[in-house]
Each structure stands twice: as C-alpha cells, then as structure tokens.
Design a protein around this motif. Sequence first.
Motif, PDB file in Angstrom:
ATOM      1  N   SER A   1     -18.407  21.802  -6.126  1.00 15.51           N
ATOM      2  CA  SER A   1     -17.798  20.831  -5.753  1.00 15.51           C
ATOM      3  C   SER A   1     -18.589  19.736  -4.419  1.00 15.51           C
ATOM      4  CB  SER A   1     -16.174  20.716  -5.473  1.00 15.51           C
ATOM      5  OG  SER A   1     -15.914  19.413  -4.779  1.00 15.51           O
TER       6      SER A   1
ATOM      7  N   SER B   1      -6.293  28.847  -4.681  1.00 14.12           N
ATOM      8  CA  SER B   1      -7.681  28.311  -4.738  1.00 14.12           C
ATOM      9  C   SER B   1      -7.798  26.781  -4.929  1.00 14.12           C
ATOM     10  CB  SER B   1      -8.784  28.871  -5.791  1.00 14.12           C
ATOM     11  OG  SER B   1      -8.450  30.384  -5.628  1.00 14.12           O
ATOM     12  N   THR B   2      -6.950  26.243  -4.684  1.00 15.87           N
ATOM     13  CA  THR B   2      -6.795  24.431  -4.894  1.00 15.87           C
ATOM     14  C   THR B   2      -6.453  24.061  -3.494  1.00 15.87           C
ATOM     15  OG1 THR B   2      -6.337  24.446  -7.055  1.00 15.87           O
ATOM     16  CG2 THR B   2      -5.873  22.493  -5.829  1.00 15.87           C
TER      17      THR B   2
END
Length: 507
Positions: free
Chosen positions: A141, A202-203
Amino acid sequence: MKIVKLPISLLFTLIFGLSFLFSCTENEETIIQETEETEETPVTLNNEVNEFVWAGLNEIYLWQQDVPDLADDKFTTYDEYYTFLNGYNTPESLFDAMLYQIDVVDRFSYIVDDYVALENSFQGTSNSNGLDFQLVRLSDSDDVFGYVRYVANNSDAATKNINRGEFFLTVDGQQITVNNYIDLLFGSNNTYTLGMADITNSTIALNGKTVELTKTEFTENPILVNKVIETNGVKIGYLMYNGFVSNFDNDLNNAFADLKSQGINELVLDLRYNPGGSVRSAINLSGMITGQFNGGIFSTEKWNNKYQAYLEATDPEYLINRFTDKLADNTPINSLKLNKVYILTTEGSASASELVINCLRPYIDVVQIGTVTTGKYTASITLYDSPDYGRKDANPNHKYAIQPLVLKSANKNGVTDYYNGLTPDYLITYQTGSGAIAEGEDLLNLGTLGDENEVFLAKAISLITGSTSKLIDGKTKPGIDIKIIADTKDFTPLGKGMYKNLDKAIK
C-alpha cells in the motif's frame, strides 16, 4: 605560459595540530596551468559554492583517488576548470556527482546549505517536538503510518498524551503516504496534529484520538533511560543511549558513576535507535564500560592516499585512537571494568554505535542482541568555504558546508568494511499473522523501554540469569507484516553519521 597554483590548504595544520610548518612538493598540490592571455574572453565561474565543493572533495575525500573527476591533474586551465563546474546547476548536483559509487559504497557523505543547523545537530539540538518514530506501510500500500519508538525527556511531546507503541495515520487530517510524508512531518510546519490509530486484524484505522505537537529548538539528552534491575540476585545496569553527543559526555560519565555506585554485575547497553555521532564520545563510552585497557588501541584510521602517505611518514600515531581514562576536560572516567557487555541493536544502530561494538570485541565479550546494524564504518568531518576549510573566515555569502567521508575505522585486529552491518549473536524475531517470521521489533508488542519483560531487554536478562520471561517464551499475539519507509533520525542534519570535530581531533 605561466604556472598558477591553487592556494595550499591549511587543513593538515588545522586537523593534525603539527608543531612544525607544513610544506608540499609540487606533486602534492593541485596545479592548474593557465595559458598566456589571448583575445578570447575567459570563462567565468557561475557559482562560487561549486568551486568550494570540488576543492574540498579533491583535498580530503576518502575515495578521492578513485574518482577521475577529482584527480589532481584533471584540469590544465582555469577555463577547463570553470567550464566543468558550470556544468552543474547546483552545488548539490555537483557534490553527488563526485561521490564514489553513491548509495552503494558511499551512502553517507552529504552537503548542507545551513551549517548552523548542522552544528546544532552535533550538539543534539534540532528543530524537534521530541517524538521519535518510524514510518512503515502494510504490504504494498502507498498509505503510510507511524509508530512511536520513544518520547524524548523534557520535550514538547513529553508534555502530551502520546507514548511508545502508539500509532498515527494522519497529519492535520491528511492521510500519510509515501509521496507526502516528508512535507507533512518534516516540512516547514512546526505545529501539526497527529490522528492516532489502532491496528486490529492487520488493519489500521483512526481511533478518534488526536495529539497536537510543536517543534522548537530542542536539545535532546541522549541518555533516555538509566536504571538498575535486580533479578535472581544479579544487579543489571540498563542504559538506553540514543546519540553520541560530546556535549553530554559528562552526563554519560555521571550515569556510569550511578551504575557503579549501585554495584552492578552486568550491563545492557541499548543502542537500537542510536545513529552515531562523535568518535571521541564512542571512545569515552568504551572506556566507561571497561577501564582496564587505558592506552590500548581502540581503533585505527585509513584516509585517502594523499593523507595516508603523509601521516604514515610524519605522524603515524595520529592514525591510532586509544582508550582513555579522562574526558576532554580531564575529568576522570568512571569505569566499570567489565569483561562482558550486552548490546541491543537494530538497523537503526549505526556509525559510532557500530564502532563501539567492533572495537570492544578484541578486548571483551560483546554479546549483540537484536538485528543487523546499518553498516557504517566510516567517519566524516565538516568542511566550510574558507581558506583552510575551517569555520573561521567562512565565506559570508552563503552557509553551505560539506560533510564528506574522510576515513574508515578498523578495530585492533584490523576488522573493517562491514558494508552489510554487524550481525547479532542473538537475532530477535517474531511471527506475523501470515505465519511469516519477521526480524526486529514487533509493533504490536513493543513493551516499555527499561521494563524487564520488553522483548530485547528480556532476552539479555535471560542470557545473564538463565531465566525465561513470558514474552521470551513466545506467548504474545501475532505481529504484522510491514515495510520500513523512514524514521525520525533520517531527517536530522547529522543523520546516521560518525564525525570527528576538527578542534577535537588535534592530539
């Protein structure tokens, strides 16, 4: 034709403090032949800073002999010389072009346009709010987030509700990305507001908390934590030291006096966020850890071919740095006389941090815990645009200075050139949610610095005492996969540097 010689640098006299006059033969000077006057208009120099940059690098750059464009006989006329210099639009572009295998071999020479800010950084002073953080991203990202590594004592951040291990995702309401993080966090805005965040499965997402921070001229004491941990009948000193800043050598000496007075048996030296600094401070710290090797060889130096040949012939002792039992002001060093030390490292441990590890190893047992270090075995000096490259009589027309690498260090046994860093004896790893094994600090389990259950320190304690903490036992939640982008230290003028002050290099 007439021969015109460029002014001979007084840098040897300035650095080495020789008691006799220094004279050069013609092959030790840069000689420019200027043709007899013709009707052609001579080439004029567009930017005087460019001449300073080239001349300084030609004088003392560690790899001068390996860069054809820095050769002493590169030019035969001033027209050639000025034409070459005019081919570079900025001093920065010229400087970068002259470096030897930039970003491969030479990763650490740099140029600044404000030497006052550079000088301040050597003393631990910078425009800062006291928040030390690393910027990372999840997977591929472009979105970036930061996590707090520590908060400097007595800083603006220390007065706010923000602590080690917290995350932030936005600056002034704007999402941090790989394209804007420099402007948002290291730009001209001295006051900004961080949007804090949480990580779940994991966010990462904002949690509603905000923290406003203001940068001022701030001098950070590199001694963040100094304490004694008593466990299983062993007194363990723990010192987190975040920069080799000579102005704080007396503070460091006092910290060792405190550890000594408490009768510690072992020492854990935490250098995981220490990017380096003063060579003299590194020697002093090593003497505080030991003390039984006064006068012994700490490190040896290798300069460029011109300087090395001159020093070997006239002052070979200058090439040797020795253990000392006194600070620069003759204050006696408080020595622990240890035969073993535990040193915590990460990829952020650089330069003088690595120097301490490498140069203590021939003498005592150095147990390195953490991850591989940066890989910087070289040192630099500051050159100003003046007749002798010193601060006095610097050109008043600008504030440019260059900080070129000028020497590489080796330990008593000749070990140097650790391009790939120093490998730990005990690698710290953690398992991520994807099942992968990652190295270094786990963002979701950072712990408190100086707490005996913080993962890096816990490993050292387990080696000292033979015990195992619950964190070392692996009973933690899975970590996350990240890619490192940058950290706070990357944006200080000194960066991950090791330097010798000219006035303090005189023996």
